[in-house]
Design a protein around this motif. Structure first.
Motif, mmCIF file in Angstrom:
data_model
loop_
_atom_site.group_PDB
_atom_site.id
_atom_site.type_symbol
_atom_site.label_atom_id
_atom_site.label_comp_id
_atom_site.label_asym_id
_atom_site.label_seq_id
_atom_site.Cartn_x
_atom_site.Cartn_y
_atom_site.Cartn_z
ATOM 1 N N GLN A 60 0.816 -1.216 0.000
ATOM 2 C CA GLN A 60 0.000 0.000 0.000
ATOM 3 C C GLN A 60 0.850 1.267 0.000
ATOM 4 O OE1 GLN A 60 -3.026 0.060 2.964
ATOM 5 N NE2 GLN A 60 -4.221 1.544 1.832
ATOM 6 N N ASN A 61 1.930 1.298 0.751
ATOM 7 C CA ASN A 61 2.770 2.494 0.780
ATOM 8 C C ASN A 61 3.354 2.817 -0.584
ATOM 9 O OD1 ASN A 61 2.332 2.825 3.496
ATOM 10 N ND2 ASN A 61 4.176 1.710 4.095
ATOM 11 N N PHE A 62 3.550 1.796 -1.410
ATOM 12 C CA PHE A 62 4.126 2.020 -2.731
ATOM 13 C C PHE A 62 3.108 2.573 -3.720
ATOM 14 C CE2 PHE A 62 7.158 -0.557 -0.662
ATOM 15 C CZ PHE A 62 8.373 -0.112 -1.157
ATOM 16 N N SER A 63 1.816 2.392 -3.448
ATOM 17 C CA SER A 63 0.797 2.913 -4.363
ATOM 18 C C SER A 63 0.734 4.434 -4.303
ATOM 19 C CB SER A 63 -0.574 2.308 -4.043
ATOM 20 O OG SER A 63 -1.023 2.746 -2.785
ATOM 21 N N ASN A 64 1.292 5.042 -3.262
ATOM 22 C CA ASN A 64 1.293 6.499 -3.132
ATOM 23 C C ASN A 64 2.535 7.132 -3.746
ATOM 24 O OD1 ASN A 64 -1.121 6.343 -1.692
ATOM 25 N ND2 ASN A 64 -0.023 5.996 0.221
ATOM 26 N N ARG A 65 3.419 6.314 -4.288
ATOM 27 C CA ARG A 65 4.645 6.815 -4.911
ATOM 28 C C ARG A 65 4.546 6.620 -6.416
ATOM 29 N NH1 ARG A 65 7.116 3.696 -0.465
ATOM 30 N NH2 ARG A 65 7.392 5.175 1.216
ATOM 31 N N ARG A 66 5.656 6.846 -7.066
ATOM 32 C CA ARG A 66 5.679 6.648 -8.516
ATOM 33 C C ARG A 66 5.991 5.217 -8.903
ATOM 34 N NH1 ARG A 66 7.959 11.935 -11.495
ATOM 35 N NH2 ARG A 66 6.476 13.367 -10.568
ATOM 36 N N CYS A 67 5.958 4.326 -7.960
ATOM 37 C CA CYS A 67 6.221 2.914 -8.212
ATOM 38 C C CYS A 67 5.006 2.296 -8.908
ATOM 39 C CB CYS A 67 6.495 2.197 -6.893
ATOM 40 S SG CYS A 67 6.875 0.453 -7.085
ATOM 41 N N LEU A 68 5.251 1.645 -10.029
ATOM 42 C CA LEU A 68 4.194 0.954 -10.763
ATOM 43 C C LEU A 68 3.905 -0.368 -10.068
ATOM 44 C CD1 LEU A 68 2.419 0.689 -13.331
ATOM 45 C CD2 LEU A 68 4.410 -0.313 -14.453
ATOM 46 N N LEU A 69 2.663 -0.575 -9.666
ATOM 47 C CA LEU A 69 2.257 -1.815 -9.017
ATOM 48 C C LEU A 69 1.331 -2.580 -9.941
ATOM 49 C CD1 LEU A 69 1.420 -0.595 -5.397
ATOM 50 C CD2 LEU A 69 3.502 -1.695 -6.198
ATOM 51 N N LYS A 85 -6.675 -4.401 -5.751
ATOM 52 C CA LYS A 85 -7.056 -3.113 -6.338
ATOM 53 C C LYS A 85 -7.347 -2.078 -5.259
ATOM 54 C CE LYS A 85 -8.662 -4.977 -10.676
ATOM 55 N NZ LYS A 85 -9.765 -5.275 -11.584
ATOM 56 N N ALA A 86 -7.890 -2.507 -4.123
ATOM 57 C CA ALA A 86 -8.211 -1.589 -3.033
ATOM 58 C C ALA A 86 -6.971 -0.914 -2.451
ATOM 59 C CB ALA A 86 -8.976 -2.321 -1.935
ATOM 60 N N VAL A 87 -5.804 -1.560 -2.557
ATOM 61 C CA VAL A 87 -4.569 -0.957 -2.046
ATOM 62 C C VAL A 87 -3.699 -0.389 -3.169
ATOM 63 C CG1 VAL A 87 -4.530 -2.331 0.059
ATOM 64 C CG2 VAL A 87 -3.257 -3.128 -1.941
ATOM 65 N N GLY A 88 -4.252 -0.285 -4.362
ATOM 66 C CA GLY A 88 -3.548 0.387 -5.454
ATOM 67 C C GLY A 88 -2.780 -0.500 -6.406
ATOM 68 N N ILE A 89 -3.010 -1.811 -6.367
ATOM 69 C CA ILE A 89 -2.334 -2.720 -7.292
ATOM 70 C C ILE A 89 -3.245 -2.942 -8.497
ATOM 71 C CG2 ILE A 89 -1.304 -5.002 -7.627
ATOM 72 C CD1 ILE A 89 -1.040 -5.164 -4.544
ATOM 73 N N GLU A 90 -2.823 -2.486 -9.659
ATOM 74 C CA GLU A 90 -3.586 -2.741 -10.879
ATOM 75 C C GLU A 90 -3.438 -4.224 -11.206
ATOM 76 O OE1 GLU A 90 -4.019 -1.134 -15.452
ATOM 77 O OE2 GLU A 90 -2.377 -0.405 -14.222
ATOM 78 N N SER A 91 -4.557 -4.949 -11.223
ATOM 79 C CA SER A 91 -4.484 -6.404 -11.342
ATOM 80 C C SER A 91 -5.260 -6.933 -12.527
ATOM 81 C CB SER A 91 -5.017 -7.058 -10.064
ATOM 82 O OG SER A 91 -4.237 -6.684 -8.963
ATOM 83 N N PHE A 92 -4.755 -8.059 -13.046
ATOM 84 C CA PHE A 92 -5.343 -8.720 -14.200
ATOM 85 C C PHE A 92 -5.377 -10.223 -13.948
ATOM 86 C CE2 PHE A 92 -2.889 -5.041 -15.540
ATOM 87 C CZ PHE A 92 -3.837 -4.308 -16.236
ATOM 88 N N PRO A 93 -6.276 -10.922 -14.622
ATOM 89 C CA PRO A 93 -6.243 -12.391 -14.527
ATOM 90 C C PRO A 93 -4.895 -12.908 -15.049
ATOM 91 C CG PRO A 93 -8.277 -11.663 -15.550
ATOM 92 C CD PRO A 93 -7.390 -10.456 -15.433
ATOM 93 N N ARG A 94 -4.438 -13.997 -14.484
ATOM 94 C CA ARG A 94 -3.144 -14.576 -14.873
ATOM 95 C C ARG A 94 -3.077 -14.846 -16.370
ATOM 96 N NH1 ARG A 94 0.289 -19.363 -12.010
ATOM 97 N NH2 ARG A 94 1.455 -19.942 -13.844
ATOM 98 N N SER A 95 -4.199 -15.236 -16.963
ATOM 99 C CA SER A 95 -4.223 -15.549 -18.390
ATOM 100 C C SER A 95 -3.941 -14.324 -19.264
ATOM 101 C CB SER A 95 -5.569 -16.153 -18.776
ATOM 102 O OG SER A 95 -6.613 -15.234 -18.510
#
Length: 111
Positions: A60-69, A85-95
């Motif tokens: 979560q702390n990294f979602s507030n920086r310029r770090c791509l998650l 997604k709630a903590v700022g990680i852009e997520s996709f299905p593994r496929s």
């Protein structure tokens, strides 16, 4: 760039793409390895969110920086996707993650 993927076969697919794009990376196999490797100067973190258990907040702390998650998950693990997604990680299905990584990282690396 850090990549958290304990599966050797799938991590090799990600590694092949990152090499193709000429990006520096470190592949990690456990959540604890990720915690130990997190630092202020990271540009990107890619995680198999299924491996985080319920510890999504470690990023979560990294979602507030310029770090791509970026994250990916088993298509049946919808709760993991929502929590990530709630903590700022852009997520996709593994496929979909390899094609998404190529698109997103290709744009940011200039390829």
């Amino acid at each position: 760039m850090l990549v958290l993927e304990p599966d050797l076969i799938f991590s090799s697919k990600i590694e092949t793409l990152l090499k193709k794009l000429g990006l520096e990376y470190k592949i990690l196999s456990s959540r604890d390895d990720l915690i130990d490797a997190l630092s202020e100067d990271l540009q990107a973190v890619i995680v198999n969110v299924d491996t985080l258990g319920q510890d999504y907040e470690i990023l979560q702390n990294f979602s507030n920086r310029r770090c791509l998650l970026l994250g990916y998950y088993s298509h049946v693990n919808v709760k993991a996707a929502e929590a990530a997604k709630a903590v700022g990680i852009e997520s996709f299905p593994r496929s979909m993650i390899i094609s998404k990584l190529e698109d997103i990282l290709g744009r940011t690396s200039g390829h």
